[in-house]
Enzyme design. Structure first.
Site, PDB file in Angstrom:
ATOM      1  N   HIS A 142      -0.900   4.796   3.829  1.00 42.39           N
ATOM      2  CA  HIS A 142      -0.468   3.165   3.818  1.00 42.39           C
ATOM      3  C   HIS A 142       0.830   3.124   4.921  1.00 42.39           C
ATOM      4  O   HIS A 142       1.165   4.122   5.251  1.00 42.39           O
ATOM      5  CB  HIS A 142      -0.132   2.690   2.381  1.00 42.39           C
ATOM      6  CG  HIS A 142       1.205   3.371   1.944  1.00 42.39           C
ATOM      7  ND1 HIS A 142       1.129   4.438   1.377  1.00 42.39           N
ATOM      8  CD2 HIS A 142       2.470   3.016   2.193  1.00 42.39           C
ATOM      9  CE1 HIS A 142       2.315   4.969   1.339  1.00 42.39           C
ATOM     10  NE2 HIS A 142       3.232   3.948   1.842  1.00 42.39           N
ATOM     11  N   HIS A 176       5.871   3.182  10.017  1.00 43.05           N
ATOM     12  CA  HIS A 176       5.259   4.644   9.946  1.00 43.05           C
ATOM     13  C   HIS A 176       4.233   4.769   8.965  1.00 43.05           C
ATOM     14  O   HIS A 176       4.271   4.099   7.686  1.00 43.05           O
ATOM     15  CB  HIS A 176       6.445   5.627   9.740  1.00 43.05           C
ATOM     16  CG  HIS A 176       7.019   5.480   8.265  1.00 43.05           C
ATOM     17  ND1 HIS A 176       7.970   4.538   7.962  1.00 43.05           N
ATOM     18  CD2 HIS A 176       6.705   6.309   7.289  1.00 43.05           C
ATOM     19  CE1 HIS A 176       8.204   4.677   6.754  1.00 43.05           C
ATOM     20  NE2 HIS A 176       7.773   5.652   6.213  1.00 43.05           N
TER      21      HIS A 176
HETATM   22  P1  2AM Z   1       6.544   5.766   3.045  1.00 47.82           P
HETATM   23  O1  2AM Z   1       7.814   5.982   3.124  1.00 47.82           O
HETATM   24  O2  2AM Z   1       5.402   6.738   3.344  1.00 47.82           O
HETATM   25  O3  2AM Z   1       6.388   4.345   3.586  1.00 47.82           O
HETATM   26  C1  2AM Z   1       5.719   4.271  -2.835  1.00 47.82           C
HETATM   27  O4  2AM Z   1       6.864   4.722  -3.347  1.00 47.82           O
HETATM   28  C2  2AM Z   1       6.012   4.329  -1.321  1.00 47.82           C
HETATM   29  O5  2AM Z   1       7.124   3.338  -0.854  1.00 47.82           O
HETATM   30  C3  2AM Z   1       6.410   5.943  -0.679  1.00 47.82           C
HETATM   31  O6  2AM Z   1       5.355   6.405  -0.788  1.00 47.82           O
HETATM   32  C4  2AM Z   1       7.069   5.406   0.322  1.00 47.82           C
HETATM   33  O7  2AM Z   1       6.156   5.507   1.449  1.00 47.82           O
HETATM   34  C5  2AM Z   1       7.641   4.114   0.555  1.00 47.82           C
HETATM   35  N1  2AM Z   1       9.028   3.861   0.243  1.00 47.82           N
HETATM   36  C6  2AM Z   1       9.562   3.173   1.306  1.00 47.82           C
HETATM   37  N2  2AM Z   1      10.999   2.925   1.134  1.00 47.82           N
HETATM   38  C7  2AM Z   1      11.212   3.852  -0.014  1.00 47.82           C
HETATM   39  C8  2AM Z   1      12.421   4.129  -0.714  1.00 47.82           C
HETATM   40  N3  2AM Z   1      13.690   3.468  -0.584  1.00 47.82           N
HETATM   41  N4  2AM Z   1      12.316   4.903  -1.935  1.00 47.82           N
HETATM   42  C9  2AM Z   1      11.052   5.334  -2.353  1.00 47.82           C
HETATM   43  N5  2AM Z   1       9.920   4.970  -1.616  1.00 47.82           N
HETATM   44  C10 2AM Z   1      10.126   4.273  -0.490  1.00 47.82           C
END
Ligand code: 2AM
Length: 184
Positions: A42, A123
């Site tokens: 995603h 990303h």
């Molecule tokens: P990503 O960083 O790959 O976009 C679910 O927890 C998803 O939210 C994670 O896989 C992470 O995906 C995203 N995410 C974005 N900001 C976050 C944060 N501050 N803490 C945890 N997960 C975060």
């Protein structure tokens, strides 16, 4: 036993065909580490963290109020972070994506949701704890973005699962409406 909070985030769900293409390419790089499950690929638009389950309907209504057009996203760069984090990202941020993220974030802030203060960086996470970062990789994936979705991130015995709690189409013909203060 269900808890009274959910760990929520809005994201662009990676379409099935693109998921297959990206996973085939990624797995061919043989970088070790912990690949993100194909079902979980995603692009996060906004991370809400733990939210009361009772707020779900309000958040779904908030998402339904967003009017934005579909667009194409080119994932043409491999990026990396600490602890062997590897992701795909666009070298150029499409304007409709900036507008969509800005609109969503402003609506969430207006609803009293606390968001990450770090600037948004588009990303798609591929691998955590990768053993290497290939210098030569030249990804080129075209993603027709046609919807966004709300997910609950849940920890199960088989790993993290992203449960979809709603998805909303991007409507052809709409112009991206930039609001003052939206990120570029
Ligand atoms: P990503 O960083 O790959 O976009 C679910 O927890 C998803 O939210 C994670 O896989 C992470 O995906 C995203 N995410 C974005 N900001 C976050 C944060 N501050 N803490 C945890 N997960 C975060």
């Amino acid at each position: 036993m269900p808890t009274d909070t959910l760990r929520l985030f809005f994201a662009l769900p990676c379409p099935a065909e693109l998921t297959t293409a990206i996973c085939t390419w990624r797995d061919g790089l043989a970088l070790g580490g912990k690949p993100v499950a194909a079902d979980n690929l995603h692009l996060t638009l906004a991370f809400l963290g733990q939210q009361p389950r009772a707020r779900l309907e309000e958040l779904q209504l908030l998402a339904a109020g967003i009017e934005a057009p579909p667009f194409e996203l080119h994932l043409d760069r491999l990026g990396g972070g600490r602890r062997g984090l590897l992701w795909l990202e666009p070298s150029r941020m499409p304007e409709p994506l900036s507008v969509l993220v800005g609109d969503l974030q402003q609506r969430l802030l207006a609803a009293g949701v606390t968001l990450d203060t770090r600037p948004f960086r588009a990303h798609l996470t591929l691998i955590r704890h990768a053993g290497a970062r290939p210098a030569e990789a030249a990804p080129d994936f075209a993603w027709p973005v046609e919807r966004f979705a709300l997910y609950a991130s849940e920890t199960t015995a088989r790993g993290v699962r992203h449960r979809e709690l709603g998805n909303w189409p991007l409507e052809p013909g709409l112009q991206p409406l930039r609001r003052p203060g939206t990120p570029r």
